[in-house]
Design a protein around this motif. Sequence first.
Motif, PDB file in Angstrom:
ATOM      1  N   ALA A 259       6.935  27.238  47.374  1.00 59.07           N
ATOM      2  CA  ALA A 259       5.530  27.370  46.995  1.00 59.07           C
ATOM      3  C   ALA A 259       5.068  26.162  46.190  1.00 59.07           C
ATOM      4  O   ALA A 259       3.949  25.661  46.383  1.00 59.07           O
ATOM      5  N   LEU A 260       5.917  25.668  45.289  1.00 59.21           N
ATOM      6  CA  LEU A 260       5.567  24.463  44.538  1.00 59.21           C
ATOM      7  C   LEU A 260       5.389  23.281  45.481  1.00 59.21           C
ATOM      8  O   LEU A 260       4.480  22.460  45.298  1.00 59.21           O
ATOM      9  N   ARG A 261       6.247  23.197  46.492  1.00 57.27           N
ATOM     10  CA  ARG A 261       6.141  22.082  47.455  1.00 57.27           C
ATOM     11  C   ARG A 261       4.792  22.124  48.184  1.00 57.27           C
ATOM     12  O   ARG A 261       4.209  21.081  48.488  1.00 57.27           O
ATOM     13  N   ARG A 262       4.315  23.342  48.466  1.00 51.73           N
ATOM     14  CA  ARG A 262       3.022  23.495  49.160  1.00 51.73           C
ATOM     15  C   ARG A 262       1.833  23.395  48.207  1.00 51.73           C
ATOM     16  O   ARG A 262       0.686  23.380  48.654  1.00 51.73           O
ATOM     17  N   VAL A 267       1.837  31.769  44.099  1.00 53.76           N
ATOM     18  CA  VAL A 267       3.042  32.350  44.704  1.00 53.76           C
ATOM     19  C   VAL A 267       4.278  31.940  43.916  1.00 53.76           C
ATOM     20  O   VAL A 267       5.194  32.743  43.695  1.00 53.76           O
ATOM     21  N   ALA A 268       4.327  30.686  43.468  1.00 50.38           N
ATOM     22  CA  ALA A 268       5.460  30.233  42.660  1.00 50.38           C
ATOM     23  C   ALA A 268       5.560  31.039  41.374  1.00 50.38           C
ATOM     24  O   ALA A 268       6.655  31.423  40.945  1.00 50.38           O
ATOM     25  N   GLY A 269       4.406  31.315  40.761  1.00 48.68           N
ATOM     26  CA  GLY A 269       4.390  32.099  39.530  1.00 48.68           C
ATOM     27  C   GLY A 269       4.868  33.519  39.749  1.00 48.68           C
ATOM     28  O   GLY A 269       5.574  34.090  38.903  1.00 48.68           O
ATOM     29  N   GLU A 270       4.507  34.109  40.891  1.00 48.62           N
ATOM     30  CA  GLU A 270       4.948  35.479  41.190  1.00 48.62           C
ATOM     31  C   GLU A 270       6.469  35.532  41.380  1.00 48.62           C
ATOM     32  O   GLU A 270       7.129  36.465  40.911  1.00 48.62           O
ATOM     33  N   ALA A 271       7.016  34.549  42.084  1.00 46.65           N
ATOM     34  CA  ALA A 271       8.465  34.516  42.292  1.00 46.65           C
ATOM     35  C   ALA A 271       9.189  34.345  40.966  1.00 46.65           C
ATOM     36  O   ALA A 271      10.208  35.005  40.703  1.00 46.65           O
ATOM     37  N   TYR A 272       8.662  33.471  40.124  1.00 41.58           N
ATOM     38  CA  TYR A 272       9.290  33.243  38.823  1.00 41.58           C
ATOM     39  C   TYR A 272       9.205  34.493  37.950  1.00 41.58           C
ATOM     40  O   TYR A 272      10.166  34.833  37.241  1.00 41.58           O
ATOM     41  N   ALA A 273       8.093  35.209  38.030  1.00 42.22           N
ATOM     42  CA  ALA A 273       7.936  36.432  37.235  1.00 42.22           C
ATOM     43  C   ALA A 273       8.960  37.486  37.643  1.00 42.22           C
ATOM     44  O   ALA A 273       9.501  38.205  36.793  1.00 42.22           O
ATOM     45  N   ARG A 274       9.230  37.595  38.941  1.00 43.32           N
ATOM     46  CA  ARG A 274      10.243  38.560  39.391  1.00 43.32           C
ATOM     47  C   ARG A 274      11.620  38.205  38.831  1.00 43.32           C
ATOM     48  O   ARG A 274      12.380  39.087  38.402  1.00 43.32           O
ATOM     49  N   LEU A 275      11.951  36.913  38.844  1.00 45.99           N
ATOM     50  CA  LEU A 275      13.239  36.477  38.316  1.00 45.99           C
ATOM     51  C   LEU A 275      13.345  36.757  36.823  1.00 45.99           C
ATOM     52  O   LEU A 275      14.366  37.253  36.340  1.00 45.99           O
ATOM     53  N   VAL A 276      12.289  36.429  36.097  1.00 51.33           N
ATOM     54  CA  VAL A 276      12.311  36.630  34.645  1.00 51.33           C
ATOM     55  C   VAL A 276      12.470  38.101  34.311  1.00 51.33           C
ATOM     56  O   VAL A 276      13.264  38.483  33.441  1.00 51.33           O
TER      57      VAL A 276
END
Length: 289
Positions: A259-262, A267-276
């Motif tokens: 998502a960061l690449r795009r 979307v990148a923030g949502e993925a990171y939130a799930r990990l956290v």
Amino acid sequence: MPTVSSVVVPYAAYLRVYEPLAAFPEPERSHWVHYARRSDRPSYQDELRRSLADLVPTPPMAVPVHESRDAFVLDVDGVVCVCPWRTRLRGWQALDGLADELPAVVLDAVLPPVVRHQATQDYERWRMANPDARPWIRTATWQVPLSWFVLVSDEEREYVKGPGEAGGAGDGLDEAPLLRYRTPMVQARRRVARALRTLRQTVDEAPLIDALVDVGRWLEEFHPRSLVELDYGGLVHLLPAGDLEDDHSAADVTEGIEALRRGDGAVAGEAYARLVQRWRAVRDLRSAN
């Protein structure tokens, strides 16, 4: 072989590298050739039990007196690969981080200052004679570092239910749930390089960048035909069965970087939130212990 203890030692994850026999110089190569043929090789739990047993004597042993001659062995597409334990080297290296992991009063009770000081002096002398030594195994307690997930993909995920779960089988201490990833070294290196390129282009500073640089340099020390294994190890005892089965952290890391690449920060923030959220729950258990 006899086991030191029946206790399952939990709460540590492992990043291992299995190198082909051709990567080892003689006479070590011959040792591993004969070792790989043995039918009584120790298990993952045996390694942990031996480490725990070293803390029982008075005074305790901060690190083993002699280096281990054991290893984990895999057949990778017909090629025998080994991951030496190097328990003594890893014990020395682990001492460096203990002050950050334990309160001073607890650390002094477990490993008195005189024991730690002697171990530090021994390590310094040993390093002078072995400046290029590195471990084949990295350990993380109460977490799996996000940088490790960069090395693997969700398609390489292997999950085996424990005997107490629906669909699980067997019983016994060594048949706990299993969650691990295995990937070729060339693929792991490629993923590190791609992730670093994306992160450096999209964020100013990030702890993940430094962590990836560190793990990437470590991977470069090994044979290109090696295999990399990310093993949840004892963390499987911390996570409820449903959470463990639904844990797709590698997929979340991949999604976030893509998502960061795009340029899709949402979307990148949502993925990171799930990990956290997932790994904060594990770290909270550590604080409650």
